[in-house]
Design an enzyme around this catalytic site. Structure first.
Site, PDB file in Angstrom:
ATOM      1  N   TRP A   1       0.859  -1.174   0.000  1.00 20.79           N
ATOM      2  CA  TRP A   1       0.000   0.000   0.000  1.00 20.79           C
ATOM      3  C   TRP A   1       0.898   1.227   0.000  1.00 20.79           C
ATOM      4  O   TRP A   1       2.050   1.143   0.491  1.00 20.79           O
ATOM      5  CB  TRP A   1      -0.888  -0.035   1.256  1.00 20.79           C
ATOM      6  CG  TRP A   1      -1.978   1.001   1.292  1.00 20.79           C
ATOM      7  CD1 TRP A   1      -2.512   1.675   0.247  1.00 20.79           C
ATOM      8  CD2 TRP A   1      -2.656   1.454   2.464  1.00 20.79           C
ATOM      9  NE1 TRP A   1      -3.512   2.532   0.677  1.00 20.79           N
ATOM     10  CE2 TRP A   1      -3.620   2.417   2.032  1.00 20.79           C
ATOM     11  CE3 TRP A   1      -2.593   1.148   3.821  1.00 20.79           C
ATOM     12  CZ2 TRP A   1      -4.475   3.064   2.923  1.00 20.79           C
ATOM     13  CZ3 TRP A   1      -3.448   1.780   4.703  1.00 20.79           C
ATOM     14  CH2 TRP A   1      -4.370   2.726   4.256  1.00 20.79           C
ATOM     15  N   HIS A   2       0.451   2.327  -0.545  1.00 19.01           N
ATOM     16  CA  HIS A   2       1.254   3.542  -0.643  1.00 19.01           C
ATOM     17  C   HIS A   2       0.448   4.719  -0.090  1.00 19.01           C
ATOM     18  O   HIS A   2      -0.722   4.874  -0.432  1.00 19.01           O
ATOM     19  CB  HIS A   2       1.647   3.798  -2.095  1.00 19.01           C
ATOM     20  CG  HIS A   2       2.330   2.624  -2.734  1.00 19.01           C
ATOM     21  ND1 HIS A   2       1.626   1.596  -3.314  1.00 19.01           N
ATOM     22  CD2 HIS A   2       3.640   2.279  -2.811  1.00 19.01           C
ATOM     23  CE1 HIS A   2       2.467   0.685  -3.763  1.00 19.01           C
ATOM     24  NE2 HIS A   2       3.693   1.067  -3.467  1.00 19.01           N
TER      25      HIS A   2
END
Ligand code: RIB
Ligand code: CA
Length: 312
Positions: free
Chosen positions: A238-239
């Site tokens: 995830w970013h």
């Protein structure tokens, strides 16, 4: 006792903005003097409501909120509701906060706070740069009073996330970004490519979201939709763009590699409008106006996220 650094955040909450704000809420070294709200991820009405709600959830109703511009300076732009939900907070149907935003416009609040904290203010921009550009047009001396200016935006090697070459915050209002990059002698830039290089595992984030705190419980709900979207499109990491920018803002000592370069914003390109063009070989004689975050201490970054979610 060391004086806290006054911190002003311009933001378009948005799920990743919310994580960055939680990080700022619980940072002992900074005094959050206000949130100025931009349109971007979703429309201004939603981004203001989301900021008010997050402050309520986090017990930070002391933080004044100032609504800004509802549209980009010149050309309309599409939002990012497909990432964050129609309301920008995962469409969970939360009960709106009882508090309302201040009546002062964001651009005027930016100018006033820059005078009140002249020479000390850390300004962090997590959304399109419309409010800051408007403030500059009202008072071009604004940069002289800002101690440090951190921007989440751009793509230093044209690996964009909204077009092939452009990142969302810059592409949403390229004219505003051009005004800002021209006016500020120095910008600390956390770009999209740095964000992609500092992802964290979904399975680990899901553990962090189990923290026994109202913030974690709320964030788990508002981030569900975008976590599913991210997992579908980007795999097991995830970013959080704004969280990385906020880590760099709050703890710059965590930066492991930085580069100084001239950066300008393309406004006219058919394929490249909104691109942040880096003069890597300094061929055009412009000054280095940006410090590019290339590497940040990943363990420190993830530690800041965990702490922000667990804070009560
Ligand atoms: O491109 C990512 C940036 O655009 C983040 O700030 C996100 O919140 C959106 O504003
Ligand atoms: Ca944002």
């Amino acid at each position: 006792m060391t004086k806290k650094i006054p911190l002003l955040i311009d933001t378009d909450p948005g799920v990743d903005d919310a994580l960055a704000l939680l990080m700022a809420f619980s940072d002992p070294g900074h005094q959050l003097v206000g949130l100025t709200i931009a349109a971007g991820n979703v429309g201004l009405e939603h981004t203001v409501r989301n900021a008010l709600k997050l402050c309520e959830v986090a017990g930070r109703e002391d933080v004044p909120i100032y609504a800004g511009c509802a549209d980009p300076l010149l050309h309309p732009a599409a939002d990012a509701a497909y990432v964050h939900g129609r309301d920008g907070f995962g469409d969970i149907g939360y009960t709106p906060a009882s508090r309302t935003a201040e009546t002062e416009h964001a651009a005027l609040a930016i100018l006033r706070l820059s005078h009140e904290h002249a020479g000390e203010l850390l300004l962090v921009a997590l959304g399109p740069l419309t409010n800051i550009a408007l403030a500059l047009k009202l008072d071009p001396t604004l940069p002289q009073r800002i101690k440090r200016f951190v921007v989440m935006g751009g793509a230093v090697s044209a690996h964009g996330n909204i077009t092939a070459a452009a990142e969302f915050n810059i592409a949403f209002d390229p004219e505003a970004a051009h005004i800002v990059f021209l006016a500020f002698p120095h910008i600390d830039l956390a770009d999209w490519e740095a964000v992609i290089a500092h992802g964290f595992l979904h399975v680990e984030a899901e553990q962090w979201l189990q923290a026994d705190s109202p913030r974690a419980r709320f964030y788990e709900r508002i981030s569900l939709q975008t976590r599913h979207w991210s997992a579908d499109r980007r795999g097991d990491h995830w970013h959080s763009a704004d969280a990385l920018a906020m880590a760099y803002a709050l703890q710059p000592e965590g930066a492991l590699e930085l580069l100084e370069r001239p950066v300008a914003v393309e406004m006219a390109g058919t394929l490249t409008r909104g691109a942040t063009v880096v003069d890597w070989n300094r061929q055009e004689g412009r000054p280095d106006n940006a410090t590019l975050l290339m590497r940040y201490d990943q363990a420190r970054f993830e530690g800041l996220i965990r702490a922000a979610l667990a804070a009560t």
